[in-house]
Design a protein around this motif. Structure first.
Motif, PDB file in Angstrom:
ATOM      1  N   GLN A 254     -27.054   1.944  -5.391  1.00 57.04           N
ATOM      2  CA  GLN A 254     -27.350   2.531  -6.687  1.00 57.04           C
ATOM      3  C   GLN A 254     -26.147   2.363  -7.610  1.00 57.04           C
ATOM      4  N   PRO A 255     -26.364   2.500  -8.925  1.00 59.33           N
ATOM      5  CA  PRO A 255     -25.226   2.394  -9.837  1.00 59.33           C
ATOM      6  C   PRO A 255     -24.170   3.444  -9.500  1.00 59.33           C
ATOM      7  N   PRO A 256     -22.894   3.062  -9.480  1.00 58.50           N
ATOM      8  CA  PRO A 256     -21.853   4.040  -9.150  1.00 58.50           C
ATOM      9  C   PRO A 256     -21.696   5.082 -10.244  1.00 58.50           C
ATOM     10  N   SER A 257     -21.133   6.232  -9.867  1.00 58.05           N
ATOM     11  CA  SER A 257     -20.920   7.296 -10.853  1.00 58.05           C
ATOM     12  C   SER A 257     -19.995   6.828 -11.969  1.00 58.05           C
ATOM     13  N   SER A 258     -19.062   5.949 -11.639  1.00 58.83           N
ATOM     14  CA  SER A 258     -18.153   5.385 -12.639  1.00 58.83           C
ATOM     15  C   SER A 258     -18.565   3.950 -12.941  1.00 58.83           C
ATOM     16  N   ARG A 259     -19.788   3.788 -13.406  1.00 57.19           N
ATOM     17  CA  ARG A 259     -20.351   2.459 -13.633  1.00 57.19           C
ATOM     18  C   ARG A 259     -19.629   1.742 -14.764  1.00 57.19           C
ATOM     19  N   PRO A 260     -19.237   0.479 -14.574  1.00 59.44           N
ATOM     20  CA  PRO A 260     -18.587  -0.260 -15.660  1.00 59.44           C
ATOM     21  C   PRO A 260     -19.494  -0.328 -16.882  1.00 59.44           C
ATOM     22  N   PRO A 261     -18.907  -0.340 -18.085  1.00 56.32           N
ATOM     23  CA  PRO A 261     -19.725  -0.307 -19.301  1.00 56.32           C
ATOM     24  C   PRO A 261     -20.446  -1.601 -19.614  1.00 56.32           C
ATOM     25  N   ALA A 262     -20.142  -2.676 -18.929  1.00 62.70           N
ATOM     26  CA  ALA A 262     -20.818  -3.949 -19.182  1.00 62.70           C
ATOM     27  C   ALA A 262     -20.928  -4.694 -17.860  1.00 62.70           C
ATOM     28  N   GLU A 263     -21.588  -5.843 -17.897  1.00 59.12           N
ATOM     29  CA  GLU A 263     -21.816  -6.586 -16.662  1.00 59.12           C
ATOM     30  C   GLU A 263     -20.505  -7.109 -16.086  1.00 59.12           C
ATOM     31  N   ALA A 264     -20.063  -6.496 -14.992  1.00 57.83           N
ATOM     32  CA  ALA A 264     -18.780  -6.858 -14.388  1.00 57.83           C
ATOM     33  C   ALA A 264     -18.978  -7.962 -13.366  1.00 57.83           C
ATOM     34  N   GLU A 265     -18.069  -8.924 -13.353  1.00 56.13           N
ATOM     35  CA  GLU A 265     -18.083  -9.993 -12.363  1.00 56.13           C
ATOM     36  C   GLU A 265     -16.963  -9.811 -11.350  1.00 56.13           C
ATOM     37  N   LEU A 266     -15.814  -9.309 -11.828  1.00 54.29           N
ATOM     38  CA  LEU A 266     -14.668  -9.057 -10.958  1.00 54.29           C
ATOM     39  C   LEU A 266     -14.468  -7.560 -10.814  1.00 54.29           C
ATOM     40  N   LEU A 267     -14.025  -7.125  -9.629  1.00 53.24           N
ATOM     41  CA  LEU A 267     -13.725  -5.724  -9.368  1.00 53.24           C
ATOM     42  C   LEU A 267     -12.378  -5.627  -8.680  1.00 53.24           C
ATOM     43  N   ALA A 268     -11.693  -4.498  -8.871  1.00 54.92           N
ATOM     44  CA  ALA A 268     -10.447  -4.218  -8.161  1.00 54.92           C
ATOM     45  C   ALA A 268     -10.321  -2.720  -7.995  1.00 54.92           C
ATOM     46  N   ALA A 269      -9.856  -2.291  -6.831  1.00 56.44           N
ATOM     47  CA  ALA A 269      -9.630  -0.877  -6.541  1.00 56.44           C
ATOM     48  C   ALA A 269      -8.147  -0.640  -6.377  1.00 56.44           C
ATOM     49  N   GLY A 270      -7.619   0.366  -7.069  1.00 53.67           N
ATOM     50  CA  GLY A 270      -6.198   0.652  -7.037  1.00 53.67           C
ATOM     51  C   GLY A 270      -5.798   1.596  -5.926  1.00 53.67           C
ATOM     52  N   PRO A 271      -4.492   1.736  -5.681  1.00 56.20           N
ATOM     53  CA  PRO A 271      -4.014   2.584  -4.579  1.00 56.20           C
ATOM     54  C   PRO A 271      -4.289   4.062  -4.780  1.00 56.20           C
ATOM     55  N   ALA A 272      -4.482   4.491  -6.016  1.00 55.44           N
ATOM     56  CA  ALA A 272      -4.745   5.902  -6.280  1.00 55.44           C
ATOM     57  C   ALA A 272      -6.213   6.169  -6.598  1.00 55.44           C
ATOM     58  N   GLY A 273      -7.078   5.221  -6.290  1.00 53.66           N
ATOM     59  CA  GLY A 273      -8.500   5.412  -6.535  1.00 53.66           C
ATOM     60  C   GLY A 273      -8.995   4.820  -7.828  1.00 53.66           C
ATOM     61  N   GLU A 274      -8.104   4.173  -8.592  1.00 58.42           N
ATOM     62  CA  GLU A 274      -8.540   3.561  -9.848  1.00 58.42           C
ATOM     63  C   GLU A 274      -9.542   2.433  -9.575  1.00 58.42           C
ATOM     64  N   LEU A 275     -10.373   2.176 -10.540  1.00 61.86           N
ATOM     65  CA  LEU A 275     -11.326   1.069 -10.464  1.00 61.86           C
ATOM     66  C   LEU A 275     -11.213   0.252 -11.736  1.00 61.86           C
TER      67      LEU A 275
END
Length: 696
Positions: free
Chosen positions: A460-481
């Motif tokens: 399902q769409p994540p609670s912090s869904r990107p505002p547009a069609e994302a092709e690349l993703l990255a997760a940071g050490p403190a939980g950032e997306l």
């Protein structure tokens, strides 16, 4: 407990065959002999093109029919028959390689080894093999249509024990001679009648193919196929001796427009004309097996409960209620003597028995099965241990299926259900949430770029869904997306998405920047790499860092597009990628590796023949690179993966035989590799799309 030996680890091959099956020969003892376009059976890399299913395992027949021939790794099987003596005869043919015309070899399995049978290349390319009721071996030779080599023309030939002899000589110039060019199929009826299919000499474009029959004295055409027929997929002879063909129909109608309804048809020669067995029938699919058995599947269940029918005694008759569902990813190949249906499967071969499909494979293997196009796209560490892998699995069905697996403790388990589409990124957030992005195609809806999260038992769409069609993703050490597509970049601060578009290019020659890779550095800053777009034909690239306030381009413009980034243990930044050139005298892709020393980019080693697409760092500080490159540092074993050590490229064993997409150290001494490969470079170990290399 003894530790595994260093090097490439076994157990990551496909559980069955790594390619489709073309021929199945059932043996009296219940074993199956199969031939097809596979080069690995159950982890045995010597099982090229022909293998035996014996007591629950796949076994090679010697070193394979392509050994000691020019076809190793470059050919495909065109025929496999079993002589009355029990010997096997296999024919293999190359595709057009390097401008060279196709070549064929014929091998006979006799007394435990494969032996050459004549020199078929003197006559042309072999398209099919067949046996007469008396055990005579026939081969269909197709001339080199592009090369037009003198003395080589399409013909059906008989092996006389010493050489290939033409089966009849059509009368030159006679419209009823039955002559064919570009022969694609050959079949023999129980009555001894021989039929072949191909093209009529001099036929105009879009003319339907032709079927010709040998009556013991001469060849003659079997009427004319309907104009709607574009291609013959399978030719067979029925139990009554009459020819049967499975055809593909042209999509376009004469006078314009597109054909409505199915694009397949089964036709039968009734002695005077071609009779359609499927026209007007409510079939979703129909297929003709090499032995002349025709099957079709109804759109709705029949009164018997099943859907599959068989052409028998002049009519369609339903199979038992427990008959299987067919479909393009399970193409039937043969009916066993006990009534089981044998069909192609993404892992090679499956048997329909007692109301269910049984895959002929060893289920403990961890490799990823599928046809050409199947690959591991991404690898990330799972929050509870182990590794998550994103696969894009192709079969003969369209579209592709995306799957996420959890690899741990010697097991590979699916995470959720498969998705339809193509994937581009996979990340795991500190809370264990699995997030992926790609071009997804929901049922009944048009495909689009989307980001989904596995939660609550569904994607399902994540609670912090990107505002547009994302092709690349990255997760940071403190939980950032963070997410990106082209020049657009966004970062989620825990409450909302912030737009961080890439910095505009400097100078008049550059028109835009586009991101190819997005990752977080250990200090929490966001890194992006990609291409500087310009009006020049040569590609160049950039690396930029966002410190939470603004983007800063790292150093000068790079002479290559950046496809991967790594922050090394000493804090330095390493970039890999490719340079594209459309100059006719240049290679299309040249690989680069460069390190940022704090003031400038330094190229590491000579340029590579192919792109660098993945990076990892070993505990001893060495860099590991993967991609589409060959012969790193001039070493013929450093294909697709290599180690940068003490200023030189070194191979990892014999290398791999296909592209590497992603690298990850699951533990300090265990490197996990994902890509499109199916074996080590020297074929000594099968390892399909997923491999593990253990450091000393």
């Amino acid at each position: 407990m003894a530790q595994p030996a260093p090097g490439w680890q076994p157990g990551y091959n496909t559980p069955g065959l790594n390619g489709p099956v073309r021929v199945v020969l059932e043996q009296r003892d219940g074993d199956l002999l199969v031939g097809g376009s596979f080069t690995d059976a159950g982890g045995n890399p010597a099982a090229d093109y022909v293998a035996r299913w014996h007591q629950g395992t796949w076994q090679a027949l010697g070193t394979g029919p392509a050994a000691e021939s020019p076809l190793v790794g470059a050919g495909y099987l065109t025929g496999l028959v079993q002589l009355p003596t029990g010997d096997l005869v296999a024919s293999l043919t190359t595709s057009y390689l390097g401008g060279e015309p196709p070549r064929s070899v014929v091998r006979r399995w006799h007394a435990g080894s494969w032996q050459p049978l004549g020199n078929p290349s003197e006559a042309g390319q072999i398209a099919a093999l067949a046996l007469t009721p008396t055990g005579e071996l026939l081969a269909a030779f197709s001339e080199y249509a592009e090369a037009k080599l003198p003395g080589r023309q399409s013909s059906v030939r008989r092996w006389d024990g010493h050489r290939w002899q033409a089966l009849g000589a059509p009368a030159a110039g006679s419209p009823h001679s039955g002559q064919l060019t570009a022969i694609t199929g050959l079949a023999v009826a129980a009555t001894g009648q021989v039929v072949a299919c191909g093209e009529r000499p001099g036929a105009a474009r879009h003319t339907p193919p032709a079927v010709s029959c040998w009556n013991g004295r001469a060849w003659r055409y079997l009427g004319r196929l309907p104009e709607r027929v574009e291609y013959i997929r399978q030719l067979a002879a029925g139990a009554d001796g009459q020819a049967l063909v499975e055809c593909e129909l042209g999509m376009h109608l004469r006078g314009g427009g597109h054909r409505q309804g199915p694009l397949f048809e089964l036709l039968r020669w009734d002695g005077t004309r071609w009779q359609s067995l499927t026209a007007g029938q409510p079939f979703t699919s129909a297929t003709l097996m090499p032995g002349g058995v025709a099957l079709a599947e109804h759109t709705r269940p029949l009164p018997t409960g099943g859907r599959v029918v068989r052409w028998q005694s002049g009519r369609w008759q339903p199979l038992p209620a427990a008959s299987p569902r067919l479909g393009s990813n399970r193409r039937p190949l043969a009916l066993a003597t006990n009534g089981d249906l044998l069909a192609n499967h993404p892992t090679g071969l499956a048997r329909y028995h007692a109301g269910r499909w049984q895959v002929l494979s060893t289920p403990t293997q961890l490799g990823i099965a599928g046809t050409l196009g199947t690959e591991v796209k991404a690898l990330v560490k799972a929050s509870g241990g182990g590794v998550l892998l994103l696969t894009q699995e192709d079969s003969s069905d369209w579209p592709s299926q995306l799957r996420v697996y959890h690899l741990h403790d010697g097991r590979r388990e699916p995470v959720g259900y498969s998705l339809t589409g193509s994937g581009s990124a996979l990340v795991v957030r500190p809370g264990g949430e699995v997030v992926l992005s790609g071009f997804l195609e929901p049922p009944g809806a048009a495909g689009s770029w989307a980001t989904v999260e596995w939660a609550g038992g569904r994607w399902q769409p994540p609670s912090s869904r990107p505002p547009a069609e994302a092709e690349l993703l990255a997760a940071g050490p403190a939980g950032e997306l963070a997410a990106a597509r082209w020049e657009k970049v966004w970062r989620h601060d825990g409450h909302r998405w912030q737009s961080w578009p890439l910095p505009p290019p400097d100078g008049t020659k550059l028109t835009a920047r586009t991101a190819h890779v997005l990752t977080f550095a250990p200090d929490g800053s966001l890194l992006a790499g990609g291409a500087n777009l310009s009006h020049e034909i040569r590609s160049k690239g950039f690396v930029a860092r966002h410190d939470g306030q603004r983007w800063q381009v790292v150093g000068e413009e790079l002479p290559f597009e950046v496809d991967c980034l790594l922050t090394a243990a000493d804090g330095s930044l390493v970039a890999g990628g490719h340079h594209s050139s459309f100059h006719p005298d240049s290679l299309s892709h040249i690989g680069y590796l460069a390190r940022w020393n704090g003031s400038t980019w330094q190229q590491l080693g000579p340029r590579l023949l192919g792109a660098v697409e993945a990076l990892a760092q070993a505990p001893d500080g060495d860099l590991l690179a993967g991609g589409s490159f060959l012969d790193a540092g001039g070493d013929p074993h450093a294909d697709y993966i290599a180690r940068w050590h003490a200023g030189h490229w070194q191979p990892l064993g014999p290398g791999l035989n296909g592209r590497v997409n992603t690298l990850l150290f699951a533990s300090p001494n265990e490197l996990v590799v994902g890509g499109e490969f199916t074996a080590l470079g020297d074929e000594s170990l099968a390892t399909s799309r997923l491999a593990v290399y253990r450091e000393p």
